[in-house]
Write a protein that holds these residues in place. Structure first.
Motif, PDB file in Angstrom:
ATOM      1  N   GLU A  14       9.040 -47.718  29.942  1.00  0.00           N
ATOM      2  CA  GLU A  14       8.671 -48.592  31.158  1.00  0.00           C
ATOM      3  C   GLU A  14       7.300 -48.916  31.120  1.00  0.00           C
ATOM      4  O   GLU A  14       6.820 -49.914  31.346  1.00  0.00           O
ATOM      5  N   ALA A  15       6.580 -47.781  31.388  1.00  0.00           N
ATOM      6  CA  ALA A  15       4.945 -47.629  31.720  1.00  0.00           C
ATOM      7  C   ALA A  15       4.421 -48.316  30.412  1.00  0.00           C
ATOM      8  O   ALA A  15       3.352 -49.079  30.508  1.00  0.00           O
ATOM      9  N   VAL A  16       4.800 -48.125  29.317  1.00  0.00           N
ATOM     10  CA  VAL A  16       4.233 -48.746  27.920  1.00  0.00           C
ATOM     11  C   VAL A  16       4.444 -50.127  27.883  1.00  0.00           C
ATOM     12  O   VAL A  16       3.434 -50.990  27.741  1.00  0.00           O
ATOM     13  N   HIS A  48       5.473 -54.441  18.257  1.00  0.00           N
ATOM     14  CA  HIS A  48       4.534 -53.438  17.518  1.00  0.00           C
ATOM     15  C   HIS A  48       3.563 -52.777  18.281  1.00  0.00           C
ATOM     16  O   HIS A  48       3.336 -51.582  18.034  1.00  0.00           O
ATOM     17  N   GLN A  49       3.142 -53.481  19.378  1.00  0.00           N
ATOM     18  CA  GLN A  49       1.966 -52.670  20.009  1.00  0.00           C
ATOM     19  C   GLN A  49       2.838 -51.892  21.063  1.00  0.00           C
ATOM     20  O   GLN A  49       2.086 -50.735  21.175  1.00  0.00           O
ATOM     21  N   VAL A  50       3.793 -52.018  21.452  1.00  0.00           N
ATOM     22  CA  VAL A  50       4.810 -51.042  22.423  1.00  0.00           C
ATOM     23  C   VAL A  50       4.972 -49.739  21.379  1.00  0.00           C
ATOM     24  O   VAL A  50       4.795 -48.466  21.916  1.00  0.00           O
ATOM     25  N   GLN A  51       5.353 -49.785  20.155  1.00  0.00           N
ATOM     26  CA  GLN A  51       5.705 -48.827  19.073  1.00  0.00           C
ATOM     27  C   GLN A  51       4.550 -48.222  18.920  1.00  0.00           C
ATOM     28  O   GLN A  51       4.486 -46.806  18.994  1.00  0.00           O
ATOM     29  N   PHE A  52       3.410 -48.925  18.627  1.00  0.00           N
ATOM     30  CA  PHE A  52       2.101 -48.120  18.520  1.00  0.00           C
ATOM     31  C   PHE A  52       1.705 -47.176  19.640  1.00  0.00           C
ATOM     32  O   PHE A  52       1.387 -46.021  19.450  1.00  0.00           O
ATOM     33  N   ILE A  53       1.481 -47.818  20.786  1.00  0.00           N
ATOM     34  CA  ILE A  53       1.145 -47.236  21.878  1.00  0.00           C
ATOM     35  C   ILE A  53       2.076 -45.923  22.115  1.00  0.00           C
ATOM     36  O   ILE A  53       1.639 -44.813  22.417  1.00  0.00           O
ATOM     37  N   SER A  54       3.250 -46.001  21.842  1.00  0.00           N
ATOM     38  CA  SER A  54       4.462 -45.181  22.321  1.00  0.00           C
ATOM     39  C   SER A  54       4.203 -43.997  21.259  1.00  0.00           C
ATOM     40  O   SER A  54       4.199 -42.541  21.487  1.00  0.00           O
ATOM     41  N   SER A  55       3.917 -44.194  19.806  1.00  0.00           N
ATOM     42  CA  SER A  55       3.718 -43.163  18.887  1.00  0.00           C
ATOM     43  C   SER A  55       2.440 -42.527  19.234  1.00  0.00           C
ATOM     44  O   SER A  55       2.539 -41.252  19.135  1.00  0.00           O
ATOM     45  N   VAL A  56       1.119 -43.121  19.391  1.00  0.00           N
ATOM     46  CA  VAL A  56       0.035 -42.120  19.728  1.00  0.00           C
ATOM     47  C   VAL A  56       0.015 -41.500  20.807  1.00  0.00           C
ATOM     48  O   VAL A  56      -0.793 -40.751  20.944  1.00  0.00           O
ATOM     49  N   ALA A  57       0.783 -41.880  21.824  1.00  0.00           N
ATOM     50  CA  ALA A  57       1.274 -41.140  22.904  1.00  0.00           C
ATOM     51  C   ALA A  57       2.018 -40.228  22.807  1.00  0.00           C
ATOM     52  O   ALA A  57       2.399 -39.268  23.876  1.00  0.00           O
ATOM     53  N   GLY A  58       2.813 -39.808  21.684  1.00  0.00           N
ATOM     54  CA  GLY A  58       3.657 -38.650  21.532  1.00  0.00           C
ATOM     55  C   GLY A  58       4.891 -39.070  21.900  1.00  0.00           C
ATOM     56  O   GLY A  58       6.026 -38.115  22.231  1.00  0.00           O
ATOM     57  N   VAL A  61       8.897 -42.143  18.988  1.00  0.00           N
ATOM     58  CA  VAL A  61       8.703 -43.293  18.049  1.00  0.00           C
ATOM     59  C   VAL A  61       7.886 -43.103  17.089  1.00  0.00           C
ATOM     60  O   VAL A  61       6.902 -42.427  17.147  1.00  0.00           O
ATOM     61  N   GLU A  62       8.095 -43.621  15.864  1.00  0.00           N
ATOM     62  CA  GLU A  62       7.034 -43.565  14.679  1.00  0.00           C
ATOM     63  C   GLU A  62       6.802 -44.892  14.562  1.00  0.00           C
ATOM     64  O   GLU A  62       7.602 -46.017  14.315  1.00  0.00           O
ATOM     65  N   TYR A  63       5.457 -45.195  14.539  1.00  0.00           N
ATOM     66  CA  TYR A  63       4.964 -46.499  14.186  1.00  0.00           C
ATOM     67  C   TYR A  63       5.174 -46.797  12.679  1.00  0.00           C
ATOM     68  O   TYR A  63       4.693 -46.123  11.869  1.00  0.00           O
ATOM     69  N   ASP A  64       5.784 -48.043  12.724  1.00  0.00           N
ATOM     70  CA  ASP A  64       6.077 -48.759  11.467  1.00  0.00           C
ATOM     71  C   ASP A  64       5.570 -49.963  11.208  1.00  0.00           C
ATOM     72  O   ASP A  64       6.057 -50.715  10.066  1.00  0.00           O
ATOM     73  N   GLY A  65       4.368 -50.278  11.790  1.00  0.00           N
ATOM     74  CA  GLY A  65       3.684 -51.639  11.709  1.00  0.00           C
ATOM     75  C   GLY A  65       2.873 -51.575  10.223  1.00  0.00           C
ATOM     76  O   GLY A  65       2.327 -53.011  10.413  1.00  0.00           O
TER      77      GLY A  65
END
Length: 120
Positions: A14-16, A48-58, A61-65
């Motif tokens: 939700e925050a992301v 993709h941005q949600v996925q990226f931020i979620s991934s780098v924030a631990g 999710v794994e970023y597959d962009g």
């Protein structure tokens, strides 16, 4: 320091989502940047941005962009524009209650992408 991930500390998906919405509201109203997003499927880009931020924030999710260099090569992004986008993301993180420490963690990941995004 908590055993929670940055993702958990900032409020999860939700925050992301809120950060990404705020971020694109800022980017898409900037005349310097909006041209980069013409003919871009924004729902896909937001996902993709949600996925990226979620991934780098631990997050869970794994970023597959794809490769950052390849994904941005056709855009011919210059350094001032990359820096502006990064500033908007940092502002969106802070505006949405992300702590200084967690913002720095996420922004360190963004900074590491500067060379590939600029095709260096």
């Amino acid at each position: 320091m908590s055993d929670q991930s940055v993702y958990e500390r900032i409020g999860g998906r939700e925050a992301v989502d809120a950060v990404v919405d705020d971020f694109y509201d800022r980017v898409l109203t900037d005349p310097q940047l909006v041209g980069y997003f013409e003919d871009t499927p924004m729902a896909e880009l937001r996902a993709h941005q949600v996925q990226f931020i979620s991934s780098v924030a631990g997050g869970p999710v794994e970023y597959d962009g794809g490769d950052m260099r390849e994904a941005h090569a056709h855009l011919d992004i210059d350094e001032p524009d990359f820096d502006a986008v990064a500033r908007y993301l940092e502002a969106a993180l802070r505006e949405n209650g992300v702590s200084e420490e967690d913002t720095a963690t996420i922004m360190d990941e963004v900074a590491a992408l500067k060379a590939p995004v600029l095709n260096r």
